[in-house]
Design a protein around this motif. Structure first.
Motif, mmCIF file in Angstrom:
data_model
loop_
_atom_site.group_PDB
_atom_site.id
_atom_site.type_symbol
_atom_site.label_atom_id
_atom_site.label_comp_id
_atom_site.label_asym_id
_atom_site.label_seq_id
_atom_site.Cartn_x
_atom_site.Cartn_y
_atom_site.Cartn_z
ATOM 1 N N ARG A 244 -94.588 53.992 -23.028
ATOM 2 C CA ARG A 244 -94.979 52.590 -23.223
ATOM 3 C C ARG A 244 -95.512 52.374 -24.634
ATOM 4 O O ARG A 244 -95.308 51.299 -25.226
ATOM 5 C CB ARG A 244 -96.034 52.185 -22.190
ATOM 6 N N GLY B 54 -107.543 44.070 -19.948
ATOM 7 C CA GLY B 54 -106.640 44.242 -21.078
ATOM 8 C C GLY B 54 -105.705 45.429 -20.983
ATOM 9 O O GLY B 54 -104.976 45.716 -21.930
ATOM 10 N N THR B 55 -105.714 46.137 -19.855
ATOM 11 C CA THR B 55 -104.831 47.291 -19.694
ATOM 12 C C THR B 55 -103.765 46.979 -18.644
ATOM 13 O O THR B 55 -103.960 46.135 -17.769
ATOM 14 C CB THR B 55 -105.606 48.551 -19.270
ATOM 15 N N GLU B 56 -102.666 47.675 -18.756
ATOM 16 C CA GLU B 56 -101.552 47.492 -17.829
ATOM 17 C C GLU B 56 -101.467 48.695 -16.908
ATOM 18 O O GLU B 56 -101.569 49.835 -17.353
ATOM 19 C CB GLU B 56 -100.246 47.357 -18.632
ATOM 20 N N ARG B 57 -101.314 48.440 -15.624
ATOM 21 C CA ARG B 57 -101.283 49.531 -14.657
ATOM 22 C C ARG B 57 -100.009 50.356 -14.813
ATOM 23 O O ARG B 57 -98.913 49.812 -14.973
ATOM 24 C CB ARG B 57 -101.377 48.985 -13.234
ATOM 25 N N LEU B 58 -100.179 51.675 -14.763
ATOM 26 C CA LEU B 58 -99.044 52.587 -14.819
ATOM 27 C C LEU B 58 -98.508 52.811 -13.413
ATOM 28 O O LEU B 58 -99.280 52.936 -12.454
ATOM 29 C CB LEU B 58 -99.461 53.922 -15.437
ATOM 30 N N TRP B 59 -97.190 52.916 -13.301
ATOM 31 C CA TRP B 59 -96.605 53.205 -11.993
ATOM 32 C C TRP B 59 -97.050 54.573 -11.492
ATOM 33 O O TRP B 59 -97.276 54.773 -10.296
ATOM 34 C CB TRP B 59 -95.084 53.161 -12.095
ATOM 35 N N HIS C 229 -89.815 37.751 -20.146
ATOM 36 C CA HIS C 229 -90.875 37.911 -19.152
ATOM 37 C C HIS C 229 -91.396 36.562 -18.674
ATOM 38 O O HIS C 229 -91.666 36.369 -17.488
ATOM 39 C CB HIS C 229 -92.015 38.733 -19.756
ATOM 40 N N ARG D 84 -94.082 49.711 -27.195
ATOM 41 C CA ARG D 84 -94.954 48.706 -27.794
ATOM 42 C C ARG D 84 -94.847 48.741 -29.315
ATOM 43 O O ARG D 84 -94.836 47.706 -29.982
ATOM 44 C CB ARG D 84 -96.395 48.946 -27.344
ATOM 45 N N LEU E 197 -108.619 48.875 -12.547
ATOM 46 C CA LEU E 197 -107.848 48.364 -13.671
ATOM 47 C C LEU E 197 -108.806 47.753 -14.684
ATOM 48 O O LEU E 197 -109.505 46.789 -14.401
ATOM 49 C CB LEU E 197 -106.843 47.315 -13.215
ATOM 50 N N ARG F 8 -97.416 56.756 -20.331
ATOM 51 C CA ARG F 8 -98.181 56.089 -21.383
ATOM 52 C C ARG F 8 -97.528 56.295 -22.746
ATOM 53 O O ARG F 8 -97.442 55.353 -23.551
ATOM 54 C CB ARG F 8 -99.609 56.610 -21.427
#
Length: 416
Positions: free
Chosen positions: A216, A147-152, A242, A220, A144, A213
Motif C-alpha cells: 500500500r 486517519g488509518t486504513e484497515r488492512l485485510w 472511488h 500511495r 482502528l 502495508r
C-alpha cells in the motif's frame, strides 16, 4: 500414529526458528521498523521455551527454576507480540508496563503457592495473566486509529488472538471449575497442537500485514506527488473512481486548472530549490482554501487541478476567485525575501452526461490559455454554446467572457 511430546516441542521450536530467520532478514533490511524486531523477539522467546521443554521428560514435572524461566519466555513472547502490534500501528509502547506483564506470570505463580493457594489456582492465575496480554493483542488488531486504513490481513491476527483467548479461557475454567487432571499427556499434546496451529496463523499474519502495508505504501507513493503531498494524475483518477464507481458516471460540479504565472522565471532566478518551495507553499494555500470534499492534484509542472463536486457555476466562480486572491494577496516568503506570485485559472463545468473527464479538463485548459493570453492573474471560464432554440438555460448564467469578478493583475515582479 500419535505424536509424542518431544516431537511436538521440536516441531514448535523448528517452525519458530524458521520464522525468526525470515524476520531477521526483513528486520535487517528495514532497521527502522521496530515492530519487526519485536515480532522476531516474540518468536525467539517462544522458540527458546520450546527448546527448554524438549529437555524435560514427559513423565516428570520440570524443576521450579525451569518452570519460572519458561513462564517468563512464553510471557515475553506474548508481550513482544503485543508491543510489536502497537509499534506497527504507530501507537506508543510503555516499556514499564511491558516489563511488568512479562514478569507477572513468573512471580505470581510462586507467590500464590507460598501463600498456600491450591496449585490449580496458581496455574489459573498464570493463564489469566497470559489471557490479559492476548486480549490486548486482539484489541490492537480490531482497533482502528484515526486517519488509518484497515488492512485485510489484520483479520488473520484477530482470528488468531481471538482463538488464543478462547483457549486460555477454557483452560482457566477447567482449572477452577473441575477436578480434571492438570498434566495428562493427552491434554499437553492437545495444547501443543493448538499452539502450533495458532502460531502459524499469528506469524503468517505478521508477514502478511508487513507485506500488505509495504504494498500500500508503494501504491500511495505512485499516486502522490512527493513535493506537494497532493495526488498526481494517477491518484486523482483513483479518487474519481472511488467517489464515483459507476461506469460512465461523472460528478456534477466544476473543474479548475491553475497555472502559476511566470514560474520559469522564478526557477531561473531562485533555482529549483526556490521553485520547489513556491510549489509546496502554493499547494498548502490551495488546501487551506478548499473544502475537505474537494479533490486536488498536481497536474504537471506548475499546473494544478481541482475537482469541485456539486458546485454550480456561481460557486465555481467564487472558489476560483478565492484561490486567485489567496495567492496574489500574500507574497511567498523565500530566504531571499518576499516574492509576489500570481496564478491564472481556467474553469469548466461538468455534468452527469459528460462523455469523459478528459473533455472537461480540455475545456478548462482552453480557458486557462485564454486567461494567460489576456494578461494572467485572472480567472476565465470555458466557452459555452448558445442554448437550443434561442432559449436561455434556466438558473445558469454562463458567459463567454472572463469572470467579471476577476481583479486586475497585481503589480508583478519583473524577473530578468
Amino acid at each position: 500414529m500419535m505424536l509424542d511430546l518431544y516431537t511436538l516441542h521440536f516441531a514448535s521450536a523448528a517452525s519458530r526458528c524458521a520464522y525468526v530467520v525470515v524476520f531477521l532478514v526483513m528486520a535487517l533490511s528495514q532497521r527502522q521498523q521496530t515492530y519487526l524486531w519485536q515480532w522476531m523477539g516474540a518468536m525467539g522467546a517462544s522458540m527458546l521455551g520450546s527448546l527448554i521443554m524438549m529437555r524435560v521428560p514427559s513423565e516428570t514435572s520440570p524443576p521450579f527454576w525451569i518452570t519460572m524461566i519458561v513462564y517468563w519466555l512464553y510471557g515475553g513472547s506474548l508481550v513482544l507480540s503485543w508491543t510489536g502490534l502497537r509499534s506497527f500501528f504507530g501507537r506508543p509502547v510503555r516499556i514499564d508496563l511491558a516489563l511488568a506483564l512479562v514478569a507477572l506470570p513468573g512471580v505470581l505463580h510462586p507467590l500464590l503457592l507460598w501463600a498456600g493457594a491450591p496449585t490449580r489456582l496458581a496455574f489459573a492465575a498464570v493463564f489469566a495473566c497470559c489471557l490479559v496480554v492476548v486480549l490486548l493483542s486482539a484489541y490492537e488488531t480490531v482497533r482502528l486509529s484515526p486517519g488509518t486504513e484497515r488492512l485485510w490481513s489484520q483479520s488473520i491476527e484477530s482470528f488468531a488472538f481471538g482463538s488464543y483467548a478462547l483457549v486460555f479461557i477454557a483452560s482457566i475454567l477447567v482449572l477452577v471449575g473441575t477436578d480434571w487432571p492438570m498434566a495428562s499427556a493427552e491434554s499437553e499434546r492437545a495444547s501443543m497442537i493448538l499452539d502450533q496451529v495458532m502460531g502459524v496463523f499469528v506469524y503468517f499474519g505478521y508477514v502478511a500485514m508487513a507485506a500488505e502495508r509495504a504494498n500500500r505504501t508503494l501504491l500511495r507513493q505512485a499516486e502522490t506527488d512527493p513535493l506537494t503531498g497532493l495526488s498526481n494524475r494517477r491518484g486523482l483518477q483513483k479518487m474519481l473512481r472511488h467517489r464515483f464507481p459507476a461506469p460512465g458516471q461523472h460528478p456534477v460540479g466544476g473543474v479548475l486548472i491553475l497555472d502559476i504565472d511566470r514560474f520559469k522565471s522564478i526557477n531561473d532566478r531562485y533555482g529549483h530549490e526556490g521553485g520547489d518551495f513556491i510549489l509546496a507553499a502554493f499547494a498548502a494555500r490551495m488546501k487551506a482554501a478548499l473544502r475537505a470534499t474537494d479533490m486536488i492534484a498536481r497536474w504537471g509542472g506548475e499546473e494544478f487541478l481541482v475537482v469541485l463536486p456539486g458546485a454550480n457555476p456561481q460557486e465555481l466562480q467564487l472558489v476560483a476567485e478565492r484561490l486567485r486572491v489567496s495567492v496574489a494577496d500574500r507574497p511567498f516568503l523565500l530566504p531571499a525575501g518576499a516574492l509576489p506570485v500570481t496564478v491564472s485559472i481556467g474553469a469548466a463545468m461538468m455534468g452527469p452526461d459528460e462523455p469523459s473527464f478528459e473533455g472537461v479538463t480540455q475545456r478548462a485548459d482552453t480557458a486557462l490559455y485564454r486567461a494567460k493570453a489576456e494578461g494572467r492573474n485572472r480567472v476565465c471560464r470555458e466557452p459555452t454554446p448558445p442554448p437550443e432554440s434561442g432559449r436561455a438555460v434556466q438558473g445558469v448564467d454562463l458567459s463567454l467572457a472572463p469572470l467579471p469578478s476577476a481583479a486586475l493583475p497585481l503589480a508583478e515582479l519583473r524577473l530578468v
